[in-house]
Scaffold this active site. Structure first.
Site, PDB file in Angstrom:
ATOM      1  N   ILE A 170     -46.799-146.729  61.662  1.00 32.21           N
ATOM      2  CA  ILE A 170     -45.621-147.599  61.661  1.00 32.21           C
ATOM      3  C   ILE A 170     -44.655-147.166  62.773  1.00 32.21           C
ATOM      4  O   ILE A 170     -43.778-147.919  63.171  1.00 32.21           O
ATOM      5  CB  ILE A 170     -44.937-147.596  60.272  1.00 32.21           C
ATOM      6  CG1 ILE A 170     -43.877-148.689  60.150  1.00 32.21           C
ATOM      7  CG2 ILE A 170     -44.326-146.234  59.957  1.00 32.21           C
ATOM      8  CD1 ILE A 170     -44.382-150.092  60.239  1.00 32.21           C
ATOM      9  N   CYS A 212     -36.795-109.954  56.602  1.00 32.66           N
ATOM     10  CA  CYS A 212     -36.864-108.628  55.965  1.00 32.66           C
ATOM     11  C   CYS A 212     -37.414-108.703  54.544  1.00 32.66           C
ATOM     12  O   CYS A 212     -37.981-107.733  54.049  1.00 32.66           O
ATOM     13  CB  CYS A 212     -35.512-107.927  56.012  1.00 32.66           C
ATOM     14  SG  CYS A 212     -34.135-108.961  55.607  1.00 32.66           S
TER      15      CYS A 212
END
Lengths: 278, 674
Positions: free
Chosen positions: B98, B175
């Site tokens: 589309i 971390c």
């Protein structure tokens, strides 16, 4: 086997039940002439899932009494009397019973699973040992929220006759009356019509609406309860199909005992109606 | 499905239906159900577009397709199947995206109604803009597992699809992944990173070794240096790339195992600040592990092959699986041309084995319960199973909303949520009033404007184009000019005109703090004015920030509706699905707002959603009682306890919380638990 029945059948076949028997006494109307409704439908049911054994039979539900051979029975567009009768047979024999119907924008489902056992997945409640001076961060770190555990549960269902026989007179019933989905009362009216007229109301039968307008609580309902609307069948058929699968697999709490869909408002309610649970 | 075609509808509506021209975008799970409902309701001019082909994994729910159709165009086969039971319907099928420029505003203008049955956000954004530009009503929908949603979008009347910022897929803080995993998902993400570090494209953002710069460890610089030096002397942790190092060992599984699960872990233990309030990890020794018994797999019958995936094995078995998969993958890599890398794919058995083994070993090291290959696959692949009945219900609701629009009653349209269990007000399907457009929306406002913070000395023109305009603002082919009085063209959508600018920095073009850019997308008929703020203190790895659009940190005020997470089912980030990844169709990646949340599996979804809502409501992290107001009738206040298992199941509370996304959410008193 009409719109709703076809939706439910499609959903069950896609879900992969082992076998499905479709039962109907009527000829196809408007579709390919000649076959029973059960063998029609888009596309042929067997094509949907070759692993499912689909049988189509002609006949009325309960007449030839095939009922006790199946572990689950699902009715659509039956009269109140046959529903109640077949439900009694099922209830006695420990067969899970479902019924449903669509009237225009309105649809409902009813389930009587008898004494139903199922498991539900619950997150484990993390035990936090008291007295340990942990920061919230560390506490959260230890908790493993993805952990779940299976909990066994039980639910008691009541037969359809009792669910339809709830009394609404008297003061104690008044608050419940206000809270209950109007669709429940609409269902009573429509089932009554079906019994008396031997058919469903139709928009061309002018007399239908006139005769019944005294009975119907809200006049606007009149214009929204004719025939089976396909999108409403899709909604109710989806919920009903999922409930059948849930009952078969005994996983997750089933809807106890009515589901009402109001397509005008786009609202779906689950109601428990019947004698108070023991 | 012999529902009468003319009976149920009033004659005027029946006529409007038969004359309406509708576009269905997507012929997948929802699309198939939708097409069936449309023809049975009496729609006879239907256009359907889908770029996908049929995969065998679609057949369990996309009932218009059968095994013999596998590999063919979805839209074409859907059309053929529908014509079999409704030959009089006039269906036009496009096997295309589309987003192709052929489908321009003129194309959209020919429709009475557009219905989305999509599985990705990029296409949803695009169709939203096309419908706004063409002023055609759009019905948007999505499903995720048992949950679903339908809503109506009409220019100037309702919110558009992009009025509320949609959370982007969350990446976990480095971390957490490298040093302090606390949930299985952290270990799974680490294992996927590790795969890329060893066999795939190396990415500096996907580092897997201990992070010495972890602010939580907060060393004295001198001390840190000493440690770094010490570790170098050990010869264990050098600053060479993981891949180079692995290659130099010849992908020796034992050496890899020792580095990853023993030496790196020992090193982490030296960062003692990390473990004051956490359970420290326990290093694994290869020789010790080898002393364990191996799991004996169930070999009772053939079907145990399926169940085997659902078993959790012991550490020894995972160590062996690690070793075996490393060997296999290094062979695969050796077969590749020089410089080429492997790509992680959950459906590649050895890649999946590797991630299963590595993630489980790390979970074990960090004291978590290990997970089955099946569970890890669903988390690593972001899989939420698509459920046929959910699609069926949602497709039914789409048509009902369509009928309201065709009756001219758009004021009666609702956003409808499908819950798994009824909410405390007994509702399984919950209608909610549509919100008016957000005046500050950067898409549907009359003069869309947005402010972006970035470093003009670092951001290149290409980054502006690809990451900001295309990825973030969902443009397809942007043109950009600088509002410097001269109208300098920075980016042209015409090929070959401005490519030379691509790798130059924005500052090279005189762009600085306060500069304004005008970005146009001709196809979408969309112009966005971008105010730039120069900033040098963006977080590490953050290239830009849209001001006022950081849902992770700044929630809307309690009086505003919380950001709506359309359970757009299937929002798999920004990429359109392709036939190469078909089982991700109907899949959701829900972001997580919180460090501690996994973004993936279904249960995780509910949690992340909850957390988001909590934040959205301005009472972060707290359970609470609340009131909700819906239309005319007033509602019940439900209070939830931490363990309110009896009356309020997990699902209920989830659905209840989901209500907060809807209009009229209101917090009445927050009760904090932490």
């Amino acid at each position: 086997m009409r719109g709703l029945g076809a939706e439910v059948a499609k959903n069950l076949i896609l879900a992969g039940v082992r076998g499905l028997t479709l039962l109907d006494h009527q000829q196809v109307r408007g579709g390919t002439p000649g076959g029973t409704v059960g063998t029609q439908g888009p596309p042929e049911p067997v094509c949907l899932n070759p692993m499912v054994e689909v049988k189509a039979r002609r006949g009325r539900g309960g007449q030839t009494d095939p009922v006790p051979q199946c572990p689950q029975v699902c009715l659509t567009c039956c009269s109140k009397e046959s529903m109640v009768r077949i439900n009694q047979i099922c209830h006695k024999n420990g067969i899970k019973f479902f019924t449903g119907d669509v009237f225009g924008y309105h649809g409902y489902m009813f389930a009587d699973l008898g004494q139903h056992e199922f498991v539900e997945e619950k997150p484990k409640v993390a035990k936090v040992s008291a007295g340990v001076e942990d920061g919230p961060e560390a506490k959260r770190a230890r908790l493993e929220p993805a952990e779940t555990t299976m909990v066994k549960k039980q639910l008691q269902f009541c037969p359809l006759r009792e669910a339809l026989a709830v009394r609404w007179r008297g003061e104690e019933a008044a608050p419940a009356l206000r809270r209950t989905a109007p669709d429940y009362f609409l269902l009573h009216v429509l089932l009554q019509f079906r019994t008396e007229a031997g058919r469903d109301p139709c928009p061309r039968g002018d007399s239908d609406s006139d005769n019944d307008s005294d009975n119907v609580p809200v006049s606007v309902l009149l214009h929204s309860c004719f025939s089976e609307m396909a999108p409403v069948c899709a909604v109710v058929g989806g919920v009903l199909g999922q409930e059948v699968v849930k009952a078969l697999s005994q996983r997750d709490p089933p809807h106890n005992n009515f589901f009402f869909f109001d397509g005008v408002r786009g609202q779906g309610m689950v109601e428990r109606l019947g004698p108070p649970p023991k | 499905m012999a529902a009468a075609l003319s009976g149920p509808l009033r004659p005027e509506l029946a006529q409007a239906v038969s004359q309406a021209r509708v576009l269905v975008v997507g012929a997948g799970g929802i699309g198939c159900e939708l097409l069936k409902n449309l023809v049975l309701t009496g729609f006879s001019n239907i256009y359907v577009i889908d770029l996908d082909t049929i995969d065998v994994s679609n057949l369990n729910r996309q009932f218009l397709f059968q095994k013999k159709h596998v590999g063919r165009s979805k839209s074409q086969v859907a059309k053929e199947s529908v014509l079999q039971f409704c030959p009089e319907a006039n269906i036009i099928a496009y096997h295309d995206s589309i987003m192709n420029p052929d489908y321009n505003v003129e194309f959209f203008r020919q429709f009475t109604l557009v219905m989305n049955a999509l599985d990705n956000r990029a296409a949803r954004n695009h169709v939203n803009r096309m419908c706004l530009a063409a002023d055609i009503p759009l019905i948007e929908s999505g499903t995720a597992g048992y949950l679903g949603q339908v809503t109506v979008i009409k220019k100037g009347v309702t919110e558009c699809y992009e009025c509320q910022p949609k959370p982007t897929q969350k990446t976990f803080p480095g971390c957490t992944i490298r040093n302090t995993p606390s949930e299985p998902i952290h270990c799974i993400v680490w294992a996927k990173y590790l795969f890329n570090q060893l066999f795939g494209e190396e990415d500096a953002d996907q580092e897997v070794s201990p992070d010495r710069a972890d602010p939580e460890a907060a060393w004295e610089p001198a001390e840190a240096e000493a440690r770094a030096l010490a570790s170098n002397e050990d010869g264990e942790i050098k600053r060479v790339s993981t891949k180079e190092w692995a290659k130099s060992t010849g992908y020796d599984p034992v050496k890899l195992f020792t580095k990853l699960f023993k030496d790196d872990i020992r090193y982490l233990l030296t960062m003692d600040k990390l473990w004051r309030k956490r359970k420290p990890p326990v290093p694994l020794d290869w020789a010790e592990v080898q002393k364990q018994e191996q799991n004996i797999p169930d070999q009772q019958n053939e079907s145990s092959a399926v169940l085997k995936d659902q078993q959790v094995l012991n550490v020894r078995s995972y160590a062996d699986l690690f070793s075996k998969s490393v060997k296999t993958l290094s062979l695969h890599l050796a077969e590749k041309a020089d410089g080429e890398a492997l790509i992680w794919d959950k459906d590649d058995p050895s890649a999946m084995d590797f991630v299963t083994a590595a993630a489980n070993l790390r979970m074990h090291v960090f004291g978590m319960n290990m997970k089955s290959r099946f569970d890890i696959k669903s988390m690593a692949g972001n899989i939420i199973p698509a459920i046929a009945t959910t699609n069926a219900v949602i497709a039914g609701l789409i048509v009902l909303e369509g009928l309201k629009i065709l009756s001219g009653k758009i004021d009666q349209c609702r956003t409808i949520f499908l819950n798994k269990q009824p909410n405390p007000r007994k509702k399984l399907l919950v209608p909610c009033a549509l919100d008016p457009p957000n005046p500050n929306c950067y898409v549907c406002a009359s003069k869309p404007e947005v402010t972006v913070k970035l470093n003009t000395h670092k951001v290149t023109v290409l980054t502006l184009q690809d990451k900001i305009l295309k990825e973030k603002f969902a443009m397809v082919a942007p043109d950009v000019q600088i509002e410097d009085g001269k109208g300098t063209i920075l980016i042209s959508s015409e090929e070959g005109e401005t490519e030379a600018n691509n790798h130059r920095k924005l500052s090279d073009f005189g762009i600085r703090n306060g500069s304004r850019l005008q970005a146009d997308d001709f196809l979408q008929d969309y112009t966005l004015l971008i105010n730039l703020l120069h900033s040098e203190d963006l977080e590490k790895d953050v290239e830009f920030e849209v001001v006022g659009d950081t849902p992770e940190r700044i929630g809307p005020k309690p009086s505003e509706p919380a950001s709506r997470n359309i359970s757009n089912g299937s929002d798999d980030g920004a990429q359109p699905s392709t036939s190469t990844a078909p089982e991700q169709e109907d899949v959701v990646i829900v972001d997580s707002e919180d460090e501690g949340t996994s973004s993936n599996a279904a249960d995780a979804e509910s949690r992340s959603r909850k957390r988001k809502l909590e934040k959205g409501c301005g009472c972060g992290g707290a359970k609470r009682s609340r009131a909700e107001q819906e239309q005319d009738d007033l509602m019940i206040v439900e209070s939830e306890d931490e363990g309110a298992a009896s009356s309020l199941g997990e699902e209920e509370s989830r659905s209840h919380k989901r209500k907060l996304e809807e209009k009229g959410c209101e917090c009445v008193g927050a009760k904090s638990v932490c």
